[in-house]
Design an enzyme around this catalytic site. Structure first.
Site, PDB file in Angstrom:
ATOM      1  N   CYS A  79      83.573  13.919 -13.132  1.00  0.00           N
ATOM      2  CA  CYS A  79      83.898  14.936 -12.127  1.00  0.00           C
ATOM      3  C   CYS A  79      82.664  15.650 -11.603  1.00  0.00           C
ATOM      4  O   CYS A  79      82.501  16.861 -11.785  1.00  0.00           O
ATOM      5  CB  CYS A  79      84.902  15.919 -12.708  1.00  0.00           C
ATOM      6  SG  CYS A  79      86.455  15.099 -13.031  1.00  0.00           S
ATOM      7  N   GLU A 121      53.046   2.965 -26.931  1.00  0.00           N
ATOM      8  CA  GLU A 121      54.422   3.337 -27.278  1.00  0.00           C
ATOM      9  C   GLU A 121      55.393   2.995 -26.157  1.00  0.00           C
ATOM     10  O   GLU A 121      55.958   3.884 -25.535  1.00  0.00           O
ATOM     11  CB  GLU A 121      54.487   4.851 -27.494  1.00  0.00           C
ATOM     12  CG  GLU A 121      53.492   5.407 -28.456  1.00  0.00           C
ATOM     13  CD  GLU A 121      53.416   6.934 -28.365  1.00  0.00           C
ATOM     14  OE1 GLU A 121      53.858   7.522 -27.354  1.00  0.00           O
ATOM     15  OE2 GLU A 121      52.925   7.527 -29.325  1.00  0.00           O
ATOM     16  N   PRO A 122      55.575   1.720 -25.858  1.00  0.00           N
ATOM     17  CA  PRO A 122      56.510   1.390 -24.782  1.00  0.00           C
ATOM     18  C   PRO A 122      57.956   1.641 -25.188  1.00  0.00           C
ATOM     19  O   PRO A 122      58.339   1.393 -26.330  1.00  0.00           O
ATOM     20  CB  PRO A 122      56.274  -0.112 -24.577  1.00  0.00           C
ATOM     21  CG  PRO A 122      55.787  -0.601 -25.906  1.00  0.00           C
ATOM     22  CD  PRO A 122      54.999   0.525 -26.498  1.00  0.00           C
ATOM     23  N   ARG A 155      70.807   8.412 -15.326  1.00  0.00           N
ATOM     24  CA  ARG A 155      69.522   8.270 -14.637  1.00  0.00           C
ATOM     25  C   ARG A 155      69.600   8.420 -13.106  1.00  0.00           C
ATOM     26  O   ARG A 155      68.741   9.076 -12.524  1.00  0.00           O
ATOM     27  CB  ARG A 155      68.856   6.946 -15.023  1.00  0.00           C
ATOM     28  CG  ARG A 155      68.544   6.898 -16.533  1.00  0.00           C
ATOM     29  CD  ARG A 155      67.773   5.646 -16.931  1.00  0.00           C
ATOM     30  NE  ARG A 155      66.453   5.628 -16.381  1.00  0.00           N
ATOM     31  CZ  ARG A 155      66.037   4.821 -15.432  1.00  0.00           C
ATOM     32  NH1 ARG A 155      66.850   3.915 -14.917  1.00  0.00           N
ATOM     33  NH2 ARG A 155      64.806   4.893 -14.960  1.00  0.00           N
ATOM     34  N   GLY A 202      55.160   4.270 -21.114  1.00  0.00           N
ATOM     35  CA  GLY A 202      55.382   4.626 -19.720  1.00  0.00           C
ATOM     36  C   GLY A 202      55.315   3.524 -18.703  1.00  0.00           C
ATOM     37  O   GLY A 202      55.557   3.766 -17.512  1.00  0.00           O
TER      38      GLY A 202
END
Ligand SMILES: Cc1ncc(COP(=O)(O)O)c(C=O)c1O
Length: 444
Positions: free
Chosen positions: A366, A294-295, A335, A252
């Site tokens: 679209c 856990e990157p 994103r 994170g």
């Protein structure tokens, strides 16, 4: 006026020569000419550098640790091979991701299977292949896993994922640690889960896990998460006389994507987690467990640059460009539409030219929300020019879709002046191959 690149948001090898952007010693215009656009370019030195920085930061803390790359940020076999050669483990979420781990030669003991809705077939494959741990999200999964492994002679390691009830300061769509988030066991359900594991002959409780969210720049909630994990480990020891061997506060750590944002301090992050773990273990006389982090994004985001061709413009009534229309957008990078992610970009052939008035960059798809960059500073651009978007490596290709039946982009890895195609562009034929005409369809 010359605009130097803000170094911390571009790959380590990014340079400008005669106004042209180079990555890994390759002229990106030449890459676009050779492989077409949209094209995702990954800089090997930046990828390896990020993995090494994580390893070094935790090694300096002098405690047992593992760094697992979270494959969801970006996965293909070549990237997983880099992960393997750098000695990191891999966190996967599906059968196919597990398969990539195996193809890349990552030792299965260093693979964790995550997910809140794992299919039984995926659990069975992970167990059969000997993954280091299944990270159990909920009691129903635990039931299925216990049944699957009931007759196994060597028990499958599990981590129990907790919802530690810590609200991360981040976008709601990437906050995962609150009590009402979809992931993880509520703290009140932990004992029930532990008792279930202890009663399951095919399972062995290796430890506890939590992941409170992503794009985190402050360390206070990560520290609080680590503290909750140690507290729970201490409580389990008192209550069940069991000693956990691994604690994971997830991944994170945030990635800056704008010149004015500072990157989080990786050494401070490692230090805060290690100090909290040590202090908690000392206070409760617990042996130090493995610290697993856990990157995902902080390994791959900065290494990736997305190249798009500017196809057209929208002009205001007074003839000023207000939108640049590019040949990619939300299907290769969801994103901005999903959680307002912001990016920085340059024109690849005039990377140091003075900016014109602010302009937005619209994707080709679209949806009115398909705007990749809003009101950014770019030189006045013309159709046919190449746009390079920085920090595009994470959660872009891995979340890509074929919306509007547009094939997904190609991916190249650059290093030392050499470019290697590591994922070829999807073709229209591939897209249509799974689509059946009514007169081809049989009844069964
Ligand atoms: C369980 C878990 N671990 C690690 C990560 C990686 O997070 P990031 O890419 O923000 O480092 C995620 C991201 O969703 C996750 O869900």
């Amino acid at each position: 006026m010359s605009q130097p690149l803000p170094a911390h948001i571009w790959p380590l090898t990014a340079t400008i020569a005669n106004g042209r952007l180079h990555l890994g010693g390759c002229d990106v215009e030449a890459l676009a000419a050779r492989y077409g656009t949209p094209l995702y370019v990954f800089d090997e030195a930046t990828l390896r550098g990020a993995m090494r920085a994580y390893q070094a930061a935790f090694r300096a803390q002098g405690l047992p640790f593992r760094v697992h790359y979270a494959a969801k940020a970006l996965l293909n076999t070549a990237i997983a091979q880099l992960v393997a050669t750098e000695g990191l483990g891999l966190d996967v979420v599906s059968g196919a991701e597990l398969d990539v781990a195996r193809r890349a030669g990552i030792p299965m003991a260093h693979v964790h299977l995550h997910g809140n809705a794992k299919r039984t077939e995926e659990l069975a494959r992970a167990v059969a292949w000997g993954v280091g741990a299944v990270v159990v999200d909920n009691l129903d999964e635990l039931d299925r896993l216990a049944a699957l492994t009931a007759r196994h002679t060597s028990p499958q390691g599990v981590l129990l994922r907790l919802a530690p009830n810590i609200a991360a300061h981040t976008h709601a769509h990437i906050a995962t640690g609150g009590a009402d988030a979809k992931f993880g066991l509520p703290l009140e359900a932990l004992d029930q889960a532990v008792e279930h594991v202890l009663a399951a002959p095919g399972l062995r409780l290796r430890g506890l896990h939590a992941h409170i969210g992503s794009q985190l720049f402050a360390l206070d909630q990560l520290r609080a998460t680590m503290a909750v994990l140690v507290e729970q480990a201490a409580r389990l020891r008192t209550r069940y006389a069991l000693t956990v061997e691994e604690l994971s506060p997830g991944g994170g750590l945030g990635v800056p994507s704008l010149a004015e944002q500072a990157p989080p301090d990786l050494d401070a992050y490692a230090e805060v987690l290690a100090r909290t773990l040590r202090a908690g273990c000392a206070a409760h006389s617990l042996p130090l467990p493995y610290l697993t982090v856990e990157p995902g994004r902080s390994i791959v985001a900065r290494a990736g640059v997305a190249l798009y061709t500017i196809v057209a413009r929208k002009l205001t009534a007074d003839g000023r460009p207000c939108y640049l229309h590019i040949d990619g957008g939300m299907a290769d990078n969801i994103r901005p539409a999903l959680y307002d992610a912001r990016y920085s970009a340059v024109l690849a052939s005039r990377a140091d030219a003075a900016p014109g008035p602010p302009v937005s960059v619209a994707g080709r798809y679209c949806e009115a929300g398909d705007v990749l960059l809003r009101a950014v500073s770019l030189p006045i651009a013309r159709p046919g020019e190449l746009l390079a978007v920085a920090t595009a490596g994470a959660y872009t290709l891995s979340m890509a879709s074929t919306y509007n039946l547009v094939p997904r982009p190609a991916v190249v890895l650059v290093a030392g002046g050499r470019a290697r195609l590591i994922q070829r562009r999807e073709t229209e034929a591939e897209l249509l191959a799974r689509d059946l005409r009514l007169d081809e369809v049989s009844d069964d």
